[in-house]
Design a protein around this motif. Structure first.
Motif, short mmCIF file in Angstrom:
data_model
loop_
_atom_site.label_atom_id
_atom_site.label_comp_id
_atom_site.label_asym_id
_atom_site.label_seq_id
_atom_site.Cartn_x
_atom_site.Cartn_y
_atom_site.Cartn_z
N GLY A 85 0.80 -1.22 0.00
CA GLY A 85 0.00 0.00 0.00
C GLY A 85 0.83 1.26 0.00
N SER A 86 2.13 1.13 -0.09
CA SER A 86 3.03 2.28 -0.06
C SER A 86 3.43 2.66 -1.48
CB SER A 86 4.28 1.95 0.76
OG SER A 86 5.23 2.98 0.65
N ALA A 87 3.21 3.91 -1.84
CA ALA A 87 3.58 4.38 -3.17
C ALA A 87 5.09 4.38 -3.35
CB ALA A 87 3.02 5.78 -3.39
N VAL A 88 5.81 4.65 -2.28
CA VAL A 88 7.28 4.64 -2.35
C VAL A 88 7.78 3.24 -2.66
CG1 VAL A 88 9.40 5.08 -1.08
CG2 VAL A 88 7.44 6.60 -0.78
N THR A 89 7.19 2.24 -2.01
CA THR A 89 7.61 0.85 -2.24
C THR A 89 7.26 0.40 -3.65
OG1 THR A 89 7.23 0.37 0.11
CG2 THR A 89 7.41 -1.51 -1.37
N VAL A 90 6.10 0.83 -4.13
CA VAL A 90 5.71 0.49 -5.51
C VAL A 90 6.72 1.06 -6.50
CG1 VAL A 90 3.97 0.83 -7.29
CG2 VAL A 90 3.27 0.30 -4.96
N GLU A 91 7.07 2.32 -6.33
CA GLU A 91 8.01 2.94 -7.25
C GLU A 91 9.39 2.28 -7.17
OE1 GLU A 91 9.82 7.36 -8.41
OE2 GLU A 91 8.35 7.12 -6.77
N ALA A 92 9.84 1.98 -5.96
CA ALA A 92 11.15 1.33 -5.81
C ALA A 92 11.14 -0.06 -6.45
CB ALA A 92 11.51 1.23 -4.34
N SER A 93 10.03 -0.78 -6.31
CA SER A 93 9.94 -2.14 -6.86
C SER A 93 9.98 -2.12 -8.38
CB SER A 93 8.67 -2.82 -6.36
OG SER A 93 8.68 -2.95 -4.96
N VAL A 94 9.17 -1.26 -9.00
CA VAL A 94 9.13 -1.25 -10.46
C VAL A 94 10.43 -0.68 -11.05
CG1 VAL A 94 6.61 -1.20 -10.56
CG2 VAL A 94 7.89 0.96 -10.46
#
Length: 203
Positions: free
Chosen positions: A40-49
């Motif tokens: 649910g974290s936008a920061v984690t999503v961006e880091a993952s992709v």
């Protein structure tokens, strides 16, 4: 083309190492894709992709091409051949299809996800980051299974080559037998004078 024993071993080491690296990288991409779609974290999503794009751009294709090239060298430089056994033939085309899907599906999907997330939006489609790694991992596991089991036997070309080889061995055996019989016929008269001399001496 026949590889020498050191060359065959070196190529086999390269092939196994590249294949294992491809498998590990695919598992890593799948883990990052699952993280990007479930967090649910936008920061984690961006880091993952972003990490997925880095791996897909710089590591995935080189390892995949190295696996393909080393597999080709092993198949063409050993008695297995490229089109003699069904499992080798299927593995080659499946590897080629996986590389094509990586170029035209996985990398563009990850790139679109990075662009959308970097602009502040949500992940556009979970399939962009999940579908490619799942397909690649399934294909790799299937290729590993058939590499170990070696199923389905020979292709038509393999059966034809085996029949030609067996026919050549039979003809070579017949020639050698004929040569031996001819040698015996030629050498038989040469013993007669010796036998006559022995008979005269005993008389």
């Amino acid at each position: 083309m026949k590889l020498s024993r050191p060359a065959r071993r070196a190529t086999l080491v390269v092939h196994v190492a590249a294949s294992a690296g491809w498998l590990g990288l695919t598992l890593g991409l799948l883990a990052l894709g699952i993280t990007a779609t479930t967090t649910g974290s936008a920061v984690t999503v961006e880091a993952s992709v972003r990490a997925m794009k880095l791996f897909a751009d710089w590591l995935l294709l080189p390892l995949a091409f190295l696996t393909l090239v080393s597999g080709l060298v092993l198949s063409l430089g050993t008695p297995w051949g490229l089109a003699r056994h069904r499992w080798v033939y299927i593995k080659f085309w499946l590897t080629l299809a996986t590389i094509t899907a990586t170029v035209f599906a996985l990398r563009p999907g990850v790139g679109a996800a990075v662009t959308a997330v970097s602009a502040g939006g949500p992940l556009p489609d979970a399939g962009d980051v999940l579908f490619g790694p799942i397909v690649s991992l399934s294909a790799y596991l299937f290729m590993t299974v058939i590499s170990v089991l070696k199923p389905w036997g020979l292709t038509r070309r393999g059966r034809r080559l085996r029949e030609q080889k067996s026919a050549g061995r039979k003809s070579a055996g017949q020639k050698s037998v004929g040569q031996k019989s001819r040698g015996q016929k030629i050498s038989a008269p040469a013993r007669k004078p010796v036998d006559a001399e022995r008979a005269s001496q005993t008389a």
